[in-house]
Motif scaffolding. Structure first.
Motif, mmCIF file in Angstrom:
data_model
loop_
_atom_site.group_PDB
_atom_site.id
_atom_site.type_symbol
_atom_site.label_atom_id
_atom_site.label_comp_id
_atom_site.label_asym_id
_atom_site.label_seq_id
_atom_site.Cartn_x
_atom_site.Cartn_y
_atom_site.Cartn_z
ATOM 1 N N ARG B 94 12.577 0.159 8.662
ATOM 2 C CA ARG B 94 11.466 -0.534 7.993
ATOM 3 C C ARG B 94 11.893 -0.973 6.592
ATOM 4 O O ARG B 94 11.660 -2.105 6.175
ATOM 5 C CB ARG B 94 10.247 0.404 7.921
ATOM 6 C CG ARG B 94 8.926 -0.294 7.657
ATOM 7 C CD ARG B 94 7.774 0.707 7.537
ATOM 8 N NE ARG B 94 7.587 1.520 8.736
ATOM 9 C CZ ARG B 94 6.970 1.111 9.839
ATOM 10 N NH1 ARG B 94 6.482 -0.109 9.909
ATOM 11 N NH2 ARG B 94 6.846 1.929 10.872
ATOM 12 N N ARG B 98 12.387 -4.985 5.433
ATOM 13 C CA ARG B 98 11.520 -5.487 4.359
ATOM 14 C C ARG B 98 12.365 -5.946 3.174
ATOM 15 O O ARG B 98 12.132 -7.011 2.596
ATOM 16 C CB ARG B 98 10.543 -4.386 3.932
ATOM 17 C CG ARG B 98 9.376 -4.894 3.122
ATOM 18 C CD ARG B 98 8.415 -3.767 2.773
ATOM 19 N NE ARG B 98 9.108 -2.714 2.046
ATOM 20 C CZ ARG B 98 9.037 -1.412 2.321
ATOM 21 N NH1 ARG B 98 8.265 -0.977 3.296
ATOM 22 N NH2 ARG B 98 9.712 -0.533 1.608
ATOM 23 N N ASP B 181 5.511 -7.011 9.625
ATOM 24 C CA ASP B 181 5.206 -5.708 10.229
ATOM 25 C C ASP B 181 5.504 -5.678 11.734
ATOM 26 O O ASP B 181 6.004 -4.684 12.257
ATOM 27 C CB ASP B 181 3.740 -5.318 9.993
ATOM 28 C CG ASP B 181 3.485 -5.002 8.525
ATOM 29 O OD1 ASP B 181 4.468 -4.789 7.779
ATOM 30 O OD2 ASP B 181 2.314 -4.991 8.130
ATOM 31 N N ALA B 184 9.269 -5.521 12.059
ATOM 32 C CA ALA B 184 9.759 -4.165 11.783
ATOM 33 C C ALA B 184 9.502 -3.253 12.985
ATOM 34 O O ALA B 184 10.377 -2.478 13.383
ATOM 35 C CB ALA B 184 9.104 -3.611 10.522
#
Lengths: 206, 206
Positions: B94, B98, B181, B184
């Motif tokens: 994650r 990001r 999101d 991820a």
């Protein structure tokens, strides 16, 4: 691209492309001049225009022929769609790794110099890249349809797998700990796991 | 890098680095001059030397601070090694996605311009990259030792996973089919599979 006919002209055309690939991989497209390329080939700057009208055409020719060679090389050894998806994926991974680690300069340019293509040329290269991605996408879809591959999103898995496989060309060096065949075996195993296949492992790290 | 003290000098130092990142990402290091960078920042070419002694130092500063920021950002949110390996891997994936999709120019330069570093500077950047690879390598080793990850070669899996994850920055666009999101979540699932973990799937493609 305009080319002089006859074997000497064709040899020079190939030499121009090879020199351009070497220089662009080393310095970047924007920093390389037609004069430098001519010097590397050993022809007068004016003579270079017999082989390519300008630097943009030369870049496009390099990227286009890289993608066309990749696609036609795959066609030459692509298994039939009657073959099991696991075996098709294995064939694809072995092909992709072997092809990319033996052409590191071309692979590097093909990613890095996309930004320097004119808009029309970019569209054409993107079309060819998408065709190649679809080769893998179709194998993954086939496996999903037959229930031997299990993944959340075929398109995302395709992009992830191609990035994973192509990444080898950034770190592979001849004479390293693993030879090309060992590397291919590892990536085949990892690709099958990524596709959600249930397959036996190679010898496992403790 | 020498910097004028005081807030105006520091702002200019940051503006110099940001301008250099934009220009180098667009044209390549070899094609960008100190004069161009000065023009982009809006200072005299001579004044640029208050902020950086030369272009090589500027490139090194960009790549070094990228890696240092990456490592220190990870330190800020790294889970303790008492956490389960699957949860640590999830946190890493994650974080990596990001971080990389929000710094596409820096990521691009960090791969493409390695070739333009002086030998000493290259050694230092490679050291920092290896430290970051070892963050993931350690999580995978921990999982293998605890029997929750099963893979053939931890180092090869590390390199494959980093290439797979970083690849997102080459195709991710704001406003695309999948938001950060969703992406991820897919990559967490794929990374767990790649590490040989047995985990439940997200909703599966037919």
């Amino acid at each position: 691209m305009a080319r002089k006919s006859g074997s000497s002209g064709e040899k020079t055309a190939i030499a121009v492309r090879e020199a351009a690939i070497r220089l662009i991989a080393q310095h970047g497209f924007a920093a390389v001049s037609m004069r430098q390329i001519a010097r590397e080939v050993g022809v007068q700057a004016g003579a270079l225009y017999l082989y390519t009208p300008d630097k943009q055409s030369l870049l496009f020719d390099i990227l286009k022929s890289h993608m066309e060679d990749l696609l036609s090389s795959w066609q030459d050894e692509a298994p039939g769609s009657d073959m099991a998806p696991e075996a098709r994926l294995e064939r694809f991974v072995r092909f992709h790794i072997r092809y990319h680690i033996s052409r590191q300069d071309r692979v590097f340019i093909s990613y890095m110099e996309l930004r320097n293509l004119s808009p029309d040329n970019f569209v054409e290269i993107e079309r060819l890249r998408r065709l190649y991605e679809d080769v893998l996408g179709e194998i993954l879809s086939d496996g999903a349809a037959k229930g031997v591959f299990v993944m959340e999103d075929i398109r995302v898995t395709t992009m992830a797998m191609i990035a994973m496989l192509t990444g080898v060309s950034t770190w592979f060096r001849e004479g390293g700990r693993l030879g090309p065949d060992d590397i291919a075996a590892h990536y085949i195993s990892m690709s099958l796991r990524l596709a959600g296949a249930h397959v036996p492992m190679l010898a496992v790290a403790e």
